[in-house]
Design a protein around this motif. Structure first.
Motif, PDB file in Angstrom:
ATOM      1  N   THR A 142      -2.431   4.915  -2.285  1.00  0.00           N
ATOM      2  CA  THR A 142      -1.346   4.720  -1.320  1.00  0.00           C
ATOM      3  C   THR A 142      -1.197   5.904  -0.368  1.00  0.00           C
ATOM      4  O   THR A 142      -0.430   5.830   0.590  1.00  0.00           O
ATOM      5  N   PHE A 145      -1.497   5.416   3.483  1.00  0.00           N
ATOM      6  CA  PHE A 145      -0.362   4.674   4.032  1.00  0.00           C
ATOM      7  C   PHE A 145       0.857   5.590   4.177  1.00  0.00           C
ATOM      8  O   PHE A 145       1.595   5.505   5.171  1.00  0.00           O
ATOM      9  N   ILE A 146       1.057   6.457   3.190  1.00  0.00           N
ATOM     10  CA  ILE A 146       2.174   7.410   3.250  1.00  0.00           C
ATOM     11  C   ILE A 146       1.983   8.376   4.419  1.00  0.00           C
ATOM     12  O   ILE A 146       2.927   8.669   5.166  1.00  0.00           O
ATOM     13  N   ILE A 149       2.825   6.715   7.699  1.00  0.00           N
ATOM     14  CA  ILE A 149       4.280   6.588   7.852  1.00  0.00           C
ATOM     15  C   ILE A 149       4.899   7.933   8.233  1.00  0.00           C
ATOM     16  O   ILE A 149       5.811   8.005   9.072  1.00  0.00           O
ATOM     17  N   LEU A 221       9.547   5.318   0.178  1.00  0.00           N
ATOM     18  CA  LEU A 221       8.242   4.673   0.027  1.00  0.00           C
ATOM     19  C   LEU A 221       7.319   5.533  -0.818  1.00  0.00           C
ATOM     20  O   LEU A 221       6.506   5.016  -1.590  1.00  0.00           O
ATOM     21  N   PHE A 225       6.537   2.948  -3.916  1.00  0.00           N
ATOM     22  CA  PHE A 225       5.648   2.315  -2.933  1.00  0.00           C
ATOM     23  C   PHE A 225       5.481   0.821  -3.191  1.00  0.00           C
ATOM     24  O   PHE A 225       5.322   0.377  -4.328  1.00  0.00           O
ATOM     25  N   PHE A 227       3.646  -2.589  -0.649  1.00  0.00           N
ATOM     26  CA  PHE A 227       3.051  -2.930   0.645  1.00  0.00           C
ATOM     27  C   PHE A 227       4.032  -3.691   1.531  1.00  0.00           C
ATOM     28  O   PHE A 227       3.991  -3.580   2.755  1.00  0.00           O
ATOM     29  N   PHE A 230       6.091  -1.044   3.081  1.00  0.00           N
ATOM     30  CA  PHE A 230       5.248  -0.334   4.047  1.00  0.00           C
ATOM     31  C   PHE A 230       5.176  -1.080   5.371  1.00  0.00           C
ATOM     32  O   PHE A 230       5.347  -0.485   6.442  1.00  0.00           O
TER      33      PHE A 230
END
Length: 254
Positions: A142, A145-146, A149, A221, A225, A227, A230
């Motif tokens: 993840t 994705f973090i 963000i 998140l 977490f 999706f 997200f």
């Protein structure tokens, strides 16, 4: 070629920042001290319950590790101060005739300093959290994705700060607005506590505001977490970036 130009600006600012790495290190140590204090505070709060508003003790501390690292190094207030000073002193004229966009230059410069400061702060604060509360249940898959963000969160903060800074053309002094914006991030942004702890009416309002997408949503998140979250967060962040970007671009052209 234009991208290479801004890459060179980023690289020069990175080298300059590394020359004064002790400044970033001092902020990072301060972040670690703050986390140490918060650990002892939350230990007392969690003494009678294992979970508060869906957050365990470990999740709460790691949430605060991210929020403190983010806000301490975001640089929005410093950007407002710098733009305000450039407008008031007239130094702006020496920057406008350079072969790059004035706003983009400050974005790349601020991004470079934030990346270095955030990384060092998160490492030191994370070590403190790791020692006192243990490891967060976190999947490395993840991480990209973090990071995305977090970059968008930084961009929202930059656009709002740049709008306040550039408004010095009309307001002359934006110091008071800088102070108010900083405190809004602390409270409504969710830096001090997750927004779930607020009264319901305030929480409902706060989670929709752009400030929560700078601090609260990225931090939540990180510790919880999913999706679905997200996708919802990134859509909201992009919409806010477009909205504030249009305002910033319009003010800059004026």
């Amino acid at each position: 070629m234009k991208i290479l130009k801004y890459y060179e600006i980023w690289k020069i600012n990175l080298l300059n920042s590394l020359m004064y790495f002790s400044d970033f290190l001092s902020y990072s140590i301060l972040t670690g001290v703050v986390i140490f204090i918060l650990v002892n505070l939350w230990k007392n709060i969690y003494s009678n319950t294992p979970v508060i508003e869906g957050f365990t003790m470990v999740m709460m501390i790691w949430y605060l590790v991210l929020t403190e690292s983010m806000v301490f190094n975001m640089g929005g207030t410093e950007l407002i101060k710098e733009l305000n000073q450039e407008v008031k002193s007239g130094d702006l004229i020496y920057v406008l005739n350079k072969p790059y966009n004035y706003v983009a230059y400050h974005y790349v410069k601020s991004l470079c300093q934030w990346m270095l400061g955030f990384t060092t702060s998160f490492i030191i604060a994370g070590l403190v959290a790791l020692f006192f509360v243990g490891v967060l249940d976190f999947s490395l898959m993840t991480l990209p994705f973090i990071i995305l963000i977090l970059l968008l969160a930084f961009t929202i903060d930059f656009t709002i700060s740049a709008i306040i800074g550039i408004s010095a053309f009309w307001l002359e002094d934006t110091t008071s607005f800088r102070f108010v914006y900083e405190k809004i991030i602390f409270i409504l942004g969710g830096m001090l506590v997750p927004l779930e702890i607020f009264p319901e009416w305030l929480r409902v309002i706060s989670v929709k505001l752009p400030f929560s997408y700078i601090v609260y949503h990225p931090a939540k998140l990180f510790v919880m977490f999913s999706f679905k979250s997200f996708l919802l967060i990134i859509i909201a962040q992009l919409l806010y970036i477009i909205f504030f970007g249009i305002i910033l671009s319009t003010l800059y052209k004026i």
